[in-house]
Enzyme design. Structure first.
Site, PDB file in Angstrom:
ATOM      1  N   ASP A   1     -19.486  64.335 -65.252  1.00  0.00           N
ATOM      2  CA  ASP A   1     -19.988  65.391 -66.143  1.00  0.00           C
ATOM      3  C   ASP A   1     -18.963  66.516 -66.184  1.00  0.00           C
ATOM      4  OD1 ASP A   1     -21.561  66.848 -67.830  1.00  0.00           O
ATOM      5  OD2 ASP A   1     -23.256  67.070 -66.475  1.00  0.00           O
ATOM      6  N   MET A   2     -17.770  66.181 -66.646  1.00  0.00           N
ATOM      7  CA  MET A   2     -16.616  67.060 -66.543  1.00  0.00           C
ATOM      8  C   MET A   2     -16.507  67.991 -67.751  1.00  0.00           C
ATOM      9  SD  MET A   2     -14.161  67.605 -64.281  1.00  0.00           S
ATOM     10  CE  MET A   2     -14.020  66.094 -63.335  1.00  0.00           C
TER      11      MET A   2
END
Length: 287
Positions: free
Chosen positions: A193-194
């Site tokens: 979940d960058m």
């Protein structure tokens, strides 16, 4: 700094053996309220995440996976159950300048060098508030097609964010993934979940990464997500390519758009049909 609910204060004291004296809100908290805790002993602060609806045990598990299997700087889990997660506080804020982006690239490249035995993970996890299935799968294209695109499209359809016609278009596109994607050399450990809110810079370095959605996959899906909301720019990608060169054939020209169909469907499922329309526009560009 505000006072803490007596019941929560008691739970924290029982878990940590320290008496909290106040709490200040922190940003984020997709599945729960997040606060920075101060303590009567004057020692290091901590972070508490509270979620009456549950899900925090999985977040604690994902942080523990990153702590145990990688060098990525993430909060240490001090205590965790389904409704309360206590973590070390990471002091990070400010802009992601060029030097910080290069430091981020070093961290992410080292993370992606951690190999798994299969795509997926030993258990299912979460991405934001949504269930994320991770059945261990031998081939990446099978995993991405079935457990990312098809699965999240079905979630969005069930929630009314995707029409049946749009779901059919995704199905047709999913059947053609081999035109755009290849199998990676090995399953790589991903944060998952960058986006910018989950990256904590401090000056020219990265203090830490938070709120993961961990699994083993193709590094390019992580890199693609980092472009979707402008998290990282040229300094990051140039440095990452020095550490782990991109596969030939046009990551920026096509593959990143294919991979970003997944976070677009996640956003559609969580936030509404406008994101589904963006996914359809992406498919139009690719076909």
């Amino acid at each position: 700094m505000s006072r803490i609910d007596a019941e929560l204060s008691q739970r924290i004291e029982q878990a940590l053996g320290r008496t909290p004296t106040g709490a200040a809100p922190l940003p984020g908290g997709c599945i729960g309220e997040v606060v920075k805790l101060a303590f009567a002993d004057g020692g290091a602060p901590a972070v508490a995440k509270c979620a009456r609806g549950g899900g925090l045990a999985l977040e604690g598990y994902m942080l523990q996976v990153l702590n145990d299997r990688s060098e990525l700087p993430v909060p240490q889990v001090l205590y965790g159950d389904d409704t309360l997660l206590l973590m070390t506080f990471i002091d990070g804020h400010g802009p992601l300048n060029a030097a910080a982006q290069r430091d981020a690239a070093d961290h992410v490249a080292r993370l992606h060098a951690v190999r798994g035995v299969a795509f997926g993970l030993e258990r299912d996890t979460l991405i934001g508030p949504l269930h994320q299935p991770n059945p261990q799968t031998e081939r990446w294209l099978d995993f991405f097609r079935d457990h990312r695109l098809r699965y999240m499209a079905d979630v969005a359809l069930d929630r009314g964010s995707l029409t049946s016609q749009q779901r059919d278009r995704i199905e047709r596109f999913a059947g053609k993934l081999g035109r755009y994607l290849d199998e990676p050399a090995h399953p790589a450990l991903l944060h998952g979940d960058m986006w910018g809110g989950n990256v904590l810079p401090k000056g020219d370095r990265i203090a830490g990464f938070i709120d993961p959605a961990v699994y083993y996959g193709h590094p390019e899906i992580e890199l693609a997500f980092a472009t979707l909301f402008g998290t990282f720019g040229q300094p990051f990608f140039e440095r990452y390519a020095e550490r782990a060169p991109f596969e030939p054939g046009g990551f920026f020209e096509a593959r990143r758009d294919v991979y970003n169909l997944y976070p677009l469907l996640v956003h559609a499922a969580a936030f509404g049909p406008g994101w589904a329309e963006q996914a359809m526009q992406t498919i139009d560009r690719l076909l």
